[in-house]
Design a protein around this motif. Sequence first.
Motif, short mmCIF file in Angstrom:
data_model
loop_
_atom_site.label_atom_id
_atom_site.label_comp_id
_atom_site.label_asym_id
_atom_site.label_seq_id
_atom_site.Cartn_x
_atom_site.Cartn_y
_atom_site.Cartn_z
N ASP A 276 1.49 -5.49 1.95
CA ASP A 276 0.93 -4.14 2.07
C ASP A 276 1.68 -3.20 1.12
O ASP A 276 2.92 -3.20 1.07
CB ASP A 276 1.05 -3.63 3.50
CG ASP A 276 0.13 -4.36 4.45
OD1 ASP A 276 -0.86 -4.94 3.98
OD2 ASP A 276 0.41 -4.38 5.67
N THR A 278 2.68 0.50 0.67
CA THR A 278 2.78 1.67 1.54
C THR A 278 3.50 2.81 0.85
O THR A 278 4.38 2.60 0.00
CB THR A 278 3.53 1.32 2.84
OG1 THR A 278 4.88 0.95 2.51
CG2 THR A 278 2.86 0.17 3.58
N THR A 283 -0.44 2.76 4.54
CA THR A 283 -0.92 1.69 3.67
C THR A 283 -1.98 2.23 2.72
O THR A 283 -2.98 2.84 3.14
CB THR A 283 -1.51 0.55 4.50
OG1 THR A 283 -0.51 0.05 5.39
CG2 THR A 283 -1.98 -0.59 3.61
N GLY A 285 -2.92 0.11 -0.10
CA GLY A 285 -3.51 -1.03 -0.78
C GLY A 285 -2.70 -2.29 -0.49
O GLY A 285 -1.80 -2.31 0.35
N ARG A 286 -3.07 -3.37 -1.18
CA ARG A 286 -2.36 -4.64 -1.02
C ARG A 286 -2.06 -5.21 -2.41
O ARG A 286 -2.80 -4.96 -3.37
CB ARG A 286 -3.18 -5.64 -0.20
CG ARG A 286 -3.28 -5.24 1.26
CD ARG A 286 -4.03 -6.26 2.10
NE ARG A 286 -3.99 -5.93 3.51
CZ ARG A 286 -4.81 -5.06 4.10
NH1 ARG A 286 -5.76 -4.48 3.39
NH2 ARG A 286 -4.69 -4.80 5.39
N THR A 302 -6.13 -5.06 -3.88
CA THR A 302 -7.12 -4.22 -3.20
C THR A 302 -6.49 -2.85 -2.96
O THR A 302 -5.26 -2.70 -2.92
CB THR A 302 -7.53 -4.81 -1.83
OG1 THR A 302 -6.39 -4.90 -0.98
CG2 THR A 302 -8.20 -6.16 -1.99
N THR A 303 -7.33 -1.84 -2.80
CA THR A 303 -6.88 -0.49 -2.47
C THR A 303 -7.66 0.01 -1.26
O THR A 303 -8.80 -0.41 -1.03
CB THR A 303 -7.09 0.49 -3.65
OG1 THR A 303 -8.48 0.47 -4.02
CG2 THR A 303 -6.26 0.08 -4.84
N GLU A 304 -7.01 0.86 -0.50
CA GLU A 304 -7.65 1.47 0.66
C GLU A 304 -8.44 2.68 0.24
O GLU A 304 -7.97 3.50 -0.53
CB GLU A 304 -6.60 1.86 1.70
CG GLU A 304 -5.80 0.68 2.26
CD GLU A 304 -6.62 -0.13 3.24
OE1 GLU A 304 -7.60 0.42 3.78
OE2 GLU A 304 -6.29 -1.31 3.46
N GLU A 305 -9.67 2.81 0.75
CA GLU A 305 -10.47 3.99 0.44
C GLU A 305 -10.01 5.14 1.32
O GLU A 305 -9.74 4.99 2.50
CB GLU A 305 -11.96 3.70 0.70
CG GLU A 305 -12.55 2.69 -0.26
CD GLU A 305 -14.04 2.52 -0.06
OE1 GLU A 305 -14.58 3.25 0.81
OE2 GLU A 305 -14.65 1.71 -0.76
N ARG A 306 -9.90 6.32 0.69
CA ARG A 306 -9.48 7.53 1.41
C ARG A 306 -10.56 8.59 1.27
O ARG A 306 -11.19 8.74 0.22
CB ARG A 306 -8.16 8.08 0.82
CG ARG A 306 -7.00 7.09 0.95
CD ARG A 306 -6.56 6.95 2.41
NE ARG A 306 -5.51 5.95 2.54
CZ ARG A 306 -4.98 5.60 3.70
NH1 ARG A 306 -5.42 6.16 4.82
NH2 ARG A 306 -4.03 4.69 3.75
#
Length: 308
Positions: A276, A278, A283, A285-286, A302-306
């Motif tokens: 992860d 952070t 978090t 993305g990975r 991968t990335t987290e959508e915000r």
Amino acid sequence: MTLLDQTAPSQQSALRAAPARPVEVYDFLRPTTLAREHSRVLELAFETFARQWGTQLTAKVRVLSQVTCEQVVMTTYDEFAASLPATTAMVLCPLDGATAKAVIQFPSAAALGWVTHMLGGTPAVGVELPERKFTPIEQALVRRLMDDALEDLRYSLGSLLVTPISVGGFQYNSQFAQAAAKSDLMIVAAFEIRVGESTAPATLALPAEILLPQLGETNPTSTTANARELIDSQLAAVPVEVALQFLPAQVLPSKVLDLAVGDLLALPHPEHRPLDVTIDGQTVGRAAVGANGSRLAGIIVTTEERLA
């Protein structure tokens, strides 16, 4: 009983011996005080001018000379003229495109001593020269000194003085010299001139309207119309700490208390699962573990959508 009566005798003597601090009266109805930013810029410029002027005097008078800048203030021309001796030497310097003139002021007796040195003589020690008008020869020699002083002034002020300035006429009565209107604001620099063993005060007054436009605004403010863009650009330049972390493992307190060198902790993180990424525990993305030269690196997968 006063506060002094309640103080110890040693402290009482110290209080009585302490010199009184000079008090400068401020007129709140006439805000002619220079802004701190402007004052510092002008002080540095006039200190440079003082050093250049002292070097120029040493070369022309052929006696070790030093000029020291003591103060820079903004005041009206009327107050400036009132602070001068009734009889003194005033060199009026016209400025192109301006009705007000700059003024270089110094005692005429001191200038007569400079002229004596320039002609190869030595002023009599202990004999005060009279305050009088210059003869044509004396005025020509003083004019040469003032031409050099103005050259040093242009160099020292640099971009602050964009208006051409030259040596004009001489005046010897401070109350009759019409260099500017009474209410015109002037930037006044006070100097001490030391030529050999003699010292003399001098002042240089420049119309404020000539210098202030080049100094810029005091505490300029930005418009708030694009506040969102300004905040985004500022946040984008703030450094943050990024961490790669495994999935957290839950253990009993007894396990933690009994930890010893060589113990193994099982992590629930799958072997092929990326770590992860952070920021401050959040978090974003990975990333897979990789390398960048001799250093470990995280390869974002991968990335987290915000939400915006």
